[in-house]
Design a protein around this motif. Sequence first.
Motif, PDB file in Angstrom:
ATOM      1  N   LEU A  65     -17.093 -27.144 -22.915  1.00  0.00           N
ATOM      2  CA  LEU A  65     -17.321 -28.537 -22.514  1.00  0.00           C
ATOM      3  C   LEU A  65     -16.855 -29.546 -23.557  1.00  0.00           C
ATOM      4  O   LEU A  65     -16.852 -30.743 -23.300  1.00  0.00           O
ATOM      5  N   PHE A  79     -16.972 -33.592 -23.537  1.00  0.00           N
ATOM      6  CA  PHE A  79     -18.265 -34.125 -23.101  1.00  0.00           C
ATOM      7  C   PHE A  79     -19.211 -34.152 -24.296  1.00  0.00           C
ATOM      8  O   PHE A  79     -19.339 -33.157 -25.010  1.00  0.00           O
ATOM      9  N   VAL A  82     -23.758 -34.295 -20.449  1.00  0.00           N
ATOM     10  CA  VAL A  82     -23.468 -34.074 -19.040  1.00  0.00           C
ATOM     11  C   VAL A  82     -24.504 -34.829 -18.219  1.00  0.00           C
ATOM     12  O   VAL A  82     -25.704 -34.700 -18.438  1.00  0.00           O
ATOM     13  N   LEU A  85     -24.024 -31.799 -12.845  1.00  0.00           N
ATOM     14  CA  LEU A  85     -23.337 -30.512 -12.733  1.00  0.00           C
ATOM     15  C   LEU A  85     -23.593 -29.963 -11.341  1.00  0.00           C
ATOM     16  O   LEU A  85     -24.749 -29.882 -10.907  1.00  0.00           O
ATOM     17  N   TRP A 106     -24.152 -23.893 -23.982  1.00  0.00           N
ATOM     18  CA  TRP A 106     -24.615 -25.242 -23.666  1.00  0.00           C
ATOM     19  C   TRP A 106     -25.996 -25.025 -23.054  1.00  0.00           C
ATOM     20  O   TRP A 106     -26.132 -24.595 -21.921  1.00  0.00           O
ATOM     21  N   ILE A 163     -18.275 -31.432 -12.934  1.00  0.00           N
ATOM     22  CA  ILE A 163     -19.070 -31.867 -14.087  1.00  0.00           C
ATOM     23  C   ILE A 163     -18.766 -33.336 -14.323  1.00  0.00           C
ATOM     24  O   ILE A 163     -17.591 -33.716 -14.447  1.00  0.00           O
ATOM     25  N   GLY A 165     -19.852 -36.563 -16.845  1.00  0.00           N
ATOM     26  CA  GLY A 165     -20.557 -36.813 -18.092  1.00  0.00           C
ATOM     27  C   GLY A 165     -19.969 -37.946 -18.899  1.00  0.00           C
ATOM     28  O   GLY A 165     -19.130 -38.717 -18.415  1.00  0.00           O
TER      29      GLY A 165
END
Length: 168
Positions: A65, A79, A82, A85, A106, A163, A165
């Motif tokens: 990410l 990111f 986030v 998701l 994560w 995703i 973010g």
Amino acid sequence: MAVTSTLSMAASVLQTKALDLTAAQDNLTFRRAVTLADGTTAGKADRVFHDRRTLAASATEDLDLAGVLLDAFGATITFARVKGLFISAAAANTNSVIVGAATNAWSTLLSATGTLTLRPGASVGAMAGPADATAYAVTAATGDLLKVANSGAGSSVTYDIVIVGASA
């Protein structure tokens, strides 16, 4: 590039029960949504990743990410947090899609060892509230990998992922 998004989830359920002279009903409407303006603070997002991906039988992948994924225009995405998701396993899959439990995971959504099993056709979504400035933090190099795995041998799995973010 500006990003505006509306993230939502909903469930509508109607239960009925026949009685002697009438029917009883329970009508449930559950909806949650957040609209995010462009930016990096509470109620804002400035990064989006989406893809349809396929994993070979028994294969895994780590989605980094922080600095590896590419947006729809080919730019590298990092990111810092986030805000939403969403993952959906293809209905035609034979095996399940397993999400979570990576090295350097994560972990602000699932914890370092937590996983979700998405059986064929299943979907899952999570979104931060509009006033949540922290959302689900990403820590580059030590807490930035989202592992996705094919649960078994014999056939590949396909899944869609979105995703949303912020970069800071």
